[in-house]
Every structure is written in C-alpha cells, then in structure tokens.
Design a protein around this motif. Structure first.
Motif: not given
Length: 440
Positions: A103-110
């Motif tokens: 989830l952090i990977g997805l959040l920070q990619a955005a």
C-alpha cells in the motif's frame, strides 16, 4: 498576495497543501501502525516503508516530469488524489507487514507523480515570469511547512482519537484536493527547454553536475537526510521503548523537531537579506552535525531524558530549516527561466536519493545494531556531507551572480558545460568596479 489573486493557482495551491498535509499525517500514523504490527521491530518496518517511498520518488518523479506534457494533466492529478485517498482508507485495515509495503508503494508512487505534475502546471497558469518564480517558492515553503506542522496536528489529533482515525482524515483531505483540482482550468502543456523525454530527465541533473554551488547542494542533501532519518524513523521506537511514552508522546517529540524548524523559518527571511545563502546553509550543516553528535552522546552515555531528547530534536529541526529554506533561491540563481522546472525536478529526485541511502540505515541497522551504532553511522554521513559541501561550494562561488537573458535555459552541449549567459557580474569584497568573468 497578488499571486493568490489568480483563481486557478489559488485552487491548485490549496490542493497541493491539503495533499501534502495528508501525506505528512499518513507518515506519522504509519509509524504508529508499524509499532502496533511489529513492536520493537517497528523501526525496521518503517525504514523499509520509507525506503519504498524514496525509490518511488527517485524513479517515478523524473519520468513523470518527462512525460507529463503528453497527458491530460488535470485528469491525472485527480486520479492520483483518488488513488491516495483509497490507499489511506485501506491502511488501517492491514493485518500483515507485507500489506503495509504494498500500500505504501502505491501511495508514494501516486505522490511521486503528483509533485512534478503540479510543478509543470504552474507556468501555464502563472504566466508572469516574476510571479512564476514566487509560485515555485510558495510550493517549496508549503513542503517545508508540512514537515513541521504535520506532527503538531497529529499530536493534537491523537489526544482525542486513535492513530487509525488519522488515516480517515487524510483520505478525506485527498478527496478535497481532487475537488479543488477539478475546479481549475488547466491549459494544454507547452514545450519546455527540452523536447525529448531523456533530455528532460537529464537536463536538470546535468546542471547540478556542472555547477559548483549545486554540487554543494547535493552534499547538503546528504546532511539533511542523515540527521532527519534519526527523527523520522527512530522516534517511534525511541519514545515508546527507551522513554516508555505513548502514541501522543511520539507525535509531540516529532513536533519538537517541527518547532525548531518553524522558529528558524520565521527568522531566516531577515537573515537572508544580510547573509549569503551559502553561509546560512553551511551553518545549518554544522548545526545538523552537532545535533547528530548530541544524539549519539545521549544514547551512548545513557542520558535518556524527555527534555534532552526534545532539545536535540529541536536542534535538528533548526538545522534542517537552515539548509532547506535557502535552497530554492540557490536553484533559481543557477538556471535560466526555461530550465528552472528541470532544476527543481532534479533537486526533488536528488534530495530523495539521499534519503534513500539514510532511511534503510536508520530502520534496518537501528533494529539490528541499536541506536548508538546507527546514529554514529548517520552522524558520520552528516560529517561527510558537510565537509563535501564546504569543499565543493567555494566562497568565491557565492559572489558570482548569473544573469540569464529572458527565455534562456541552461542548455548543455556535448562537453556538458553550461552555456554562457549574457553577462556575469562579479564584485569581490572591497572592489569598486565590476568585471566580466566566466560563469561558475
């Protein structure tokens, strides 16, 4: 204030500020979530999650800056806010550590794609050159203010709610940010200093490599990251385990560092009218080296106290403000108007590259080797960066004032040297005449 009279910029800036604070509150809540899932290993979990964040920023941000003029930018900003809002809603529901990483990977990619997209939109909304420069500065100030005020807001919120409710608040903030973006009119993208994607990615990096003062900024990025990682990654375990504090105490200790940053930020505008940016930033590096040394001394000598820790954290906050606040001015003085976005994008990636080095050290080594060893390594990195900045950014570089002709960029040839500006005025100390010299 004239800048904020531009309706579309005002709405976009509001969207950026709300999104920044959403990300900041998520970082505080993430540390507390890591402690709930991993206990004494929370530092390793948080360090890994923040390392994932830095990888996303270093890799995705330059690519987004390169290709953003080929995408519908308003729609992209809205989609990125929606993604971040959905992730913030999902984070309180996780039960496994690997779910946090995904989830952090997805959040920070955005998030990594949002900032360069926002910066690319500014010149198309704020068309006056002077106002555009102020808009970039306002964006940087917002980022700095978020880092110091988010822990304060979190400390207040945690006095009457549990940390998982912070995720709900940040999700709502991202929704508001998306609505503000929808209310703006964003024109089609215009061509920048470079047309090829790789040139856009490499243009700002090339400027950093070929400009002595910017090489000094790269070294200072390492100092900030080394000291800042102690605060960001290790506070949760240090407060909960060494000081036997609560969730609210974690946020309050983070707020101590933010208070130091705020106090320095309030004083700096007047200081920078009288003192050069180089002197202020190198002084900040010295303060950060002293702060990391004090942190090492505290844990090595067993002087674990609330007051002592708060003072050290505040000192680190002051040092970070002294380095970060003048950076925008240094970047603007080192590039022509058309190349400014590329230089800012390069600083965005290079500064996060420094955090990519220090976050794993603070998280992984902190869990395996303890605070004394970990903070000693980070203190050594801070010293290395400070000495490197002193050697790379000579005093005479500060006296060089580059005046680029209107519309000029910092195009580079095959040699990698910066193209000559219209004129470069250098006035040495005590000199009563101005001579022409080559740009730094």
């Amino acid at each position: 204030m004239r800048l904020f009279a531009v309706r579309d910029y005002r709405h976009l800036f509001g969207a950026q500020v709300i999104a920044l604070f959403g990300t900041g509150l998520t970082t505080v809540a993430l540390g507390l979530l890591a402690y709930e899932l991993a206990g004494p290993r929370a530092g390793m979990v948080l360090g890994t999650a923040l390392t994932i964040k830095m990888v996303m920023y270093v890799v995705i941000a330059p690519l987004a800056a390169a290709y953003i003029d080929r995408l519908p930018r308003r729609a992209l900003l809205v989609v990125l806010d929606v993604i971040r809002g959905a992730v913030a809603l999902a984070l309180p529901l996780v039960t496994e550590i690997w779910q946090v990483y995904v989830l952090i990977g997805l959040l920070q990619a955005a998030s990594a794609a949002f900032t360069p997209t926002f910066q690319a939109v500014i010149p198309d909304i704020v068309t006056d050159e002077a106002a555009y420069t102020r808009a970039l500065s306002a964006s940087q100030v917002a980022s700095t203010m978020e880092s110091l005020l988010s822990p304060v807001l979190a400390a207040v919120a945690l006095t009457f709610m549990t940390f998982d409710r912070l995720f709900l608040g940040t999700s709502a903030g991202f929704v508001v940010s998306a609505l503000l973006v929808l209310s703006t009119r964003i024109p089609d993208a215009r061509a920048g200093a470079h047309t090829k994607a790789w040139d856009k990615v490499a243009g700002g990096i090339r400027t950093f490599v070929t400009t002595p003062r910017l090489r000094g900024v790269m070294a200072l990025n390492l100092v900030v990251a080394a000291a800042g990682s102690i605060v960001v990654v290790n506070t949760v375990n240090y407060v909960r385990d060494a000081l036997d504090g609560s969730q609210s105490d974690v946020a309050r200790m983070l707020a101590a560092s933010g208070t130091g940053t705020l106090l320095a930020a309030l004083v700096l505008p007047r200081v920078l009218d009288r003192v050069t940016a180089r002197s202020v930033m190198l002084t900040g590096a010295g303060v950060l080296v002293g702060g990391t040394a004090a942190a090492v001394t505290t844990v090595a000598a067993g002087l674990t106290t609330w007051a002592g820790t708060a003072v050290v954290w505040a000192v680190i906050g002051v040092g970070m403000a002294l380095v970060i606040t003048p950076t925008g001015k240094v970047l603007r003085d080192s590039a022509g108007p058309r190349a400014i976005p590329e230089v800012f994008a390069a600083q965005f990636s290079l500064s996060h590259l420094a955090w990519l080095i220090t976050y794993p050290i603070a998280g992984w080594l902190g869990t395996a080797g303890g605070f004394t060893l970990t903070w000693s390594v980070l203190a050594a990195l801070a010293v290395t960066g400070a000495v490197g900045a002193l050697l790379l950014w000579r005093r005479e570089e500060e006296r060089n004032t580059v005046r680029f002709p209107a519309g000029a960029g910092t195009e580079t040839g095959t040699s990698g040297a910066i193209a000559a500006p219209e004129a470069v005025a250098v006035r040495g100390p005590g000199a009563d005449r101005t001579t022409l010299t080559k740009a730094a």
